[in-house]
Scaffold this motif. Structure first.
Motif, mmCIF file in Angstrom:
data_model
loop_
_atom_site.group_PDB
_atom_site.id
_atom_site.type_symbol
_atom_site.label_atom_id
_atom_site.label_comp_id
_atom_site.label_asym_id
_atom_site.label_seq_id
_atom_site.Cartn_x
_atom_site.Cartn_y
_atom_site.Cartn_z
ATOM 1 N N PHE A 124 0.858 -1.183 0.000
ATOM 2 C CA PHE A 124 0.000 0.000 0.000
ATOM 3 C C PHE A 124 0.895 1.233 0.000
ATOM 4 O O PHE A 124 1.754 1.390 0.874
ATOM 5 C CB PHE A 124 -0.922 -0.003 1.222
ATOM 6 N N LYS A 125 0.699 2.091 -0.968
ATOM 7 C CA LYS A 125 1.606 3.208 -1.231
ATOM 8 C C LYS A 125 1.821 4.101 -0.018
ATOM 9 O O LYS A 125 2.937 4.588 0.221
ATOM 10 C CB LYS A 125 1.068 4.023 -2.408
ATOM 11 N N TYR A 126 0.777 4.347 0.752
ATOM 12 C CA TYR A 126 0.865 5.302 1.850
ATOM 13 C C TYR A 126 0.958 4.625 3.217
ATOM 14 O O TYR A 126 0.645 5.234 4.238
ATOM 15 C CB TYR A 126 -0.350 6.232 1.816
ATOM 16 N N PHE A 127 1.398 3.372 3.226
ATOM 17 C CA PHE A 127 1.416 2.592 4.465
ATOM 18 C C PHE A 127 2.225 3.292 5.560
ATOM 19 O O PHE A 127 1.737 3.514 6.671
ATOM 20 C CB PHE A 127 1.990 1.203 4.201
ATOM 21 N N ASN A 128 3.468 3.629 5.282
ATOM 22 C CA ASN A 128 4.337 4.199 6.316
ATOM 23 C C ASN A 128 3.841 5.553 6.792
ATOM 24 O O ASN A 128 3.932 5.880 7.984
ATOM 25 C CB ASN A 128 5.768 4.310 5.790
ATOM 26 N N GLU A 129 3.299 6.342 5.877
ATOM 27 C CA GLU A 129 2.802 7.658 6.261
ATOM 28 C C GLU A 129 1.584 7.554 7.165
ATOM 29 O O GLU A 129 1.445 8.302 8.136
ATOM 30 C CB GLU A 129 2.453 8.475 5.017
ATOM 31 N N LEU A 130 0.703 6.602 6.868
ATOM 32 C CA LEU A 130 -0.528 6.473 7.641
ATOM 33 C C LEU A 130 -0.328 5.715 8.944
ATOM 34 O O LEU A 130 -0.833 6.113 9.997
ATOM 35 C CB LEU A 130 -1.595 5.751 6.810
ATOM 36 N N PHE A 131 0.394 4.607 8.880
ATOM 37 C CA PHE A 131 0.436 3.691 10.018
ATOM 38 C C PHE A 131 1.716 3.791 10.843
ATOM 39 O O PHE A 131 1.757 3.290 11.965
ATOM 40 C CB PHE A 131 0.249 2.256 9.525
ATOM 41 N N LYS A 132 2.754 4.395 10.272
ATOM 42 C CA LYS A 132 4.013 4.621 10.992
ATOM 43 C C LYS A 132 4.486 3.348 11.699
ATOM 44 O O LYS A 132 4.793 3.346 12.898
ATOM 45 C CB LYS A 132 3.852 5.771 11.985
ATOM 46 N N SER A 133 4.535 2.269 10.943
ATOM 47 C CA SER A 133 4.913 0.976 11.499
ATOM 48 C C SER A 133 5.552 0.123 10.416
ATOM 49 O O SER A 133 5.201 0.231 9.237
ATOM 50 C CB SER A 133 3.679 0.261 12.061
ATOM 51 N N ASN A 134 6.476 -0.724 10.824
ATOM 52 C CA ASN A 134 7.051 -1.706 9.908
ATOM 53 C C ASN A 134 6.332 -3.046 9.995
ATOM 54 O O ASN A 134 6.645 -3.968 9.242
ATOM 55 C CB ASN A 134 8.541 -1.902 10.219
ATOM 56 N N TRP A 135 5.387 -3.132 10.936
ATOM 57 C CA TRP A 135 4.604 -4.352 11.077
ATOM 58 C C TRP A 135 3.381 -4.297 10.172
ATOM 59 O O TRP A 135 2.852 -3.217 9.899
ATOM 60 C CB TRP A 135 4.161 -4.534 12.527
ATOM 61 N N PRO A 136 2.901 -5.447 9.719
ATOM 62 C CA PRO A 136 1.722 -5.454 8.850
ATOM 63 C C PRO A 136 0.487 -4.895 9.549
ATOM 64 O O PRO A 136 0.336 -5.008 10.771
ATOM 65 C CB PRO A 136 1.525 -6.941 8.516
ATOM 66 N N LEU A 137 -0.391 -4.305 8.760
ATOM 67 C CA LEU A 137 -1.741 -3.986 9.213
ATOM 68 C C LEU A 137 -2.518 -5.296 9.277
ATOM 69 O O LEU A 137 -2.383 -6.144 8.387
ATOM 70 C CB LEU A 137 -2.417 -3.035 8.228
ATOM 71 N N THR A 138 -3.319 -5.487 10.319
ATOM 72 C CA THR A 138 -4.070 -6.737 10.457
ATOM 73 C C THR A 138 -5.539 -6.460 10.756
ATOM 74 O O THR A 138 -5.929 -5.347 11.097
ATOM 75 C CB THR A 138 -3.494 -7.624 11.576
ATOM 76 N N GLY A 139 -6.339 -7.500 10.641
ATOM 77 C CA GLY A 139 -7.755 -7.393 10.954
ATOM 78 C C GLY A 139 -8.463 -8.716 10.762
ATOM 79 O O GLY A 139 -7.858 -9.717 10.359
ATOM 80 N N HIS A 140 -9.764 -8.725 11.064
ATOM 81 C CA HIS A 140 -10.604 -9.918 10.915
ATOM 82 C C HIS A 140 -11.950 -9.479 10.337
ATOM 83 O O HIS A 140 -12.611 -8.608 10.908
ATOM 84 C CB HIS A 140 -10.841 -10.611 12.260
ATOM 85 N N ILE A 141 -12.343 -10.070 9.231
ATOM 86 C CA ILE A 141 -13.631 -9.752 8.609
ATOM 87 C C ILE A 141 -14.752 -10.416 9.399
ATOM 88 O O ILE A 141 -14.732 -11.631 9.616
ATOM 89 C CB ILE A 141 -13.676 -10.234 7.148
ATOM 90 N N ASP A 142 -15.753 -9.637 9.801
ATOM 91 C CA ASP A 142 -16.892 -10.200 10.534
ATOM 92 C C ASP A 142 -17.643 -11.230 9.702
ATOM 93 O O ASP A 142 -17.868 -12.363 10.141
ATOM 94 C CB ASP A 142 -17.865 -9.085 10.939
ATOM 95 N N VAL A 143 -18.090 -10.805 8.523
ATOM 96 C CA VAL A 143 -18.921 -11.658 7.668
ATOM 97 C C VAL A 143 -18.453 -11.526 6.224
ATOM 98 O O VAL A 143 -18.369 -10.418 5.689
ATOM 99 C CB VAL A 143 -20.413 -11.265 7.759
#
Length: 225
Positions: A124-143
């Motif tokens: 994702f092009k803006y990952f570092n600017e938005l999340f300020k992390s070297n770790w992956p963004l994570t999540g869980h889809i409800d449905v």
């Protein structure tokens, strides 16, 4: 076994991942074999270490300004939520489980729930600017549903009409799944809902994110990326 179940002990609590094998096989037969393969792989190859730290989609607190949100009443997911809340009241302790499991067991379009996801910084092009992390963004889809040859990413939100950042959360769920299975975002649809209202949108690749930036003089500016 029709429904397979595995519990993940990830940051934020236990996530009860479930997949309906029969519906997954049927609904993924027309071009979504990578989705079926991904759902199957998560039972044995989920990178649990990604979920111990780093940014989480459910905690994002900014808005995406260029998504066309459609609000509706009496959508079929609203009726499914209402039925789940009533019929599973004594079976489960949380409204999320009441709604999710009811949809998985009774809705012919729902294939999975609490689907684990991640997004690497280079995806994702803006990952570092938005999340300020070297770790992956994570999540869980409800449905997760498949309808009219589109992959639908849904999030159950009690009092959905009060939500401020649910659109952002669900957008990144769709983006993460798109990257994981190699399916274009144009084949996705997104939404969040309760028993009364549903809010839906088409995810786009190039998003505009409104952020407040304070310059040296204390003025607040809006930035779009």
């Amino acid at each position: 076994m029709v429904v397979r179940h595995k519990s993940f002990d990830h940051l934020g609590g236990f996530y009860h991942y479930r997949v309906h094998d029969v519906k997954t096989k049927e609904l993924c037969a027309n071009g979504y074999s990578s989705l079926k393969n991904y759902l199957n792989a998560m039972f044995s190859n989920c990178p649990n270490e990604f979920f111990d730290k780093g940014p989480r989609s459910s905690a994002l607190k900014f808005k995406i300004s260029n998504l066309d949100i459609k609000k509706t009443k009496n959508h079929e997911v609203c009726k499914l939520a209402e039925n789940g809340l009533n019929e599973n009241f004594e079976r489960y302790k949380t409204n999320h489980s009441r709604v999710q499991v009811f949809m998985l067991e009774n809705d012919d379009k729902t294939v999975a729930m609490e689907v684990p996801l991640w997004l690497f910084p280079n995806e994702f092009k803006y990952f570092n600017e938005l999340f300020k992390s070297n770790w992956p963004l994570t999540g869980h889809i409800d449905v997760l549903r498949v309808e009219d040859d589109k992959i639908w990413v849904w999030d159950y939100k009690p009092n959905a009409y009060l939500e401020k950042f649910a659109t952002t959360q669900v957008y990144f769920y769709a983006l993460m799944l798109s990257r994981r299975i190699g399916v274009d975002l144009r084949d996705f649809r997104c939404g969040y809902f309760d028993e009364n209202h549903a809010f839906m949108f088409k995810p786009v690749e190039n998003i505009k994110i409104e952020k407040e930036l304070t310059d040296l003089f204390g003025f607040v500016k809006n930035k779009f990326i």
